[in-house]
Design a protein around this motif. Structure first.
Motif, short mmCIF file in Angstrom:
data_model
loop_
_atom_site.label_atom_id
_atom_site.label_comp_id
_atom_site.label_asym_id
_atom_site.label_seq_id
_atom_site.Cartn_x
_atom_site.Cartn_y
_atom_site.Cartn_z
N ALA A 1 -25.76 91.30 5.26
CA ALA A 1 -24.45 90.85 4.78
C ALA A 1 -23.96 91.74 3.63
O ALA A 1 -22.79 92.11 3.56
N ALA A 2 -24.88 92.09 2.73
CA ALA A 2 -24.53 92.97 1.61
C ALA A 2 -24.10 94.34 2.12
O ALA A 2 -23.13 94.93 1.63
N THR B 1 -19.53 86.99 8.20
CA THR B 1 -20.94 86.65 8.02
C THR B 1 -21.15 85.14 8.12
O THR B 1 -22.05 84.65 8.81
N GLN C 1 -22.73 95.00 4.93
CA GLN C 1 -21.39 94.90 5.53
C GLN C 1 -20.30 94.82 4.46
O GLN C 1 -19.20 95.34 4.66
N ALA C 2 -20.60 94.18 3.33
CA ALA C 2 -19.62 94.15 2.23
C ALA C 2 -19.36 95.57 1.72
O ALA C 2 -18.23 95.95 1.43
N THR D 1 -15.26 90.38 5.48
CA THR D 1 -16.71 90.55 5.68
C THR D 1 -17.46 89.24 5.38
O THR D 1 -18.37 88.85 6.11
#
Lengths: 166, 166
Positions: free
Chosen positions: B108-109, A123, B111-112, A119
């Motif tokens: 992005a967070a 990104t 997706q993590a 991930t």
């Protein structure tokens, strides 16, 4: 990603901070893998972790190359996510004495690590392209491809164990 | 996965423990998402988090169904991995004032978080099939499909932002 001494104002700041996050994460993984190699019983799992340790060292070098391309000093930013993932792996490993159950837990822990890296690299590659850092994107893509292959290999190892157990 | 009061001796123990791990993780995600919804500026990101909150509640109910099928009481086991991922998301969000940069960090967070869930559900489905819990595998697969779709949606949102910025 952890706190900078300065605020994150721009995409440049966020991009650099995320590079520092994955740089720290790769270093923690490099430290954690030898213990996972020692604990793994099954040959394919042991060898898979061993070869991923070599790859991880290559990923660290690639990140250093990316920092240099950007004119920045390579440094890590404490990353609570990877710390948590590795802590969880260590905790569960200590709870298990049976080697086959331990291998299953280790493979699962390895996949959690891979997915975190997948991930973050995904990104960073998107942001690299957005910001015109095409050279960085190419370098990061090479690591992403290896992370995805490592995850796939762990899936195959789990399936082989499964077929053996069936 | 966190410490049990008892050791993990068998695959049954490991399976149940991992269910408790993801049950705790889904509950933490349910608590974290409202803050991410509040902070997201772009409509698609805001709406994406909003619809994922509804899905997350469904995932919690599905896990409760899996516990019931196994004759077990639903309970969570503290999961340092998801705690770390959410902590990282909260830390970075506090560092950013620009709404566009914040949206990039939030996506992005998100997706993590998705990738952590994807890896855990993937493992649990493989183990379910190994252990003959086919009904559990079917239920967990429905959540995995939604997690993968949520991750894909976040990738699309990031690409749209990217095209807009280009």
């Amino acid at each position: 990603m952890a706190l900078f001494s300065k605020d994150i104002q721009t995409m440049d700041d966020l991009y650099l901070h995320t590079l520092e996050d994955i740089y720290y994460a790769e270093q923690q993984i490099e430290k954690a893998l030898p213990q996972m190699i020692d604990k793994a019983s099954a040959g394919p799992l042991h060898d898979g972790f061993q070869s991923h340790l070599q790859e991880t060292r290559g990923h660290i070098e690639r990140l250093e190359e990316v920092f240099r391309l950007l004119g920045e000093e390579p440094k890590g930013a404490t990353c609570p996510a990877i710390d948590g993932i590795i802590k969880e792996s260590n905790q569960i490993s200590k709870e298990i004495s049976d080697s086959s159950v331990l291998d299953a837990a280790l493979a699962a822990a390895g996949q959690a690590v891979e997915h975190y890296e997948i991930t973050r690299y995904g990104t960073l590659i998107a942001w690299s392209l957005e910001m015109g850092h095409d050279g960085c994107a190419d370098i990061l893509q090479r690591s992403l491809t290896e992370e995805k292959a490592a995850d796939e290999k762990l899936t195959q190892i789990a399936e082989q164990r499964l077929n053996k157990a069936a």
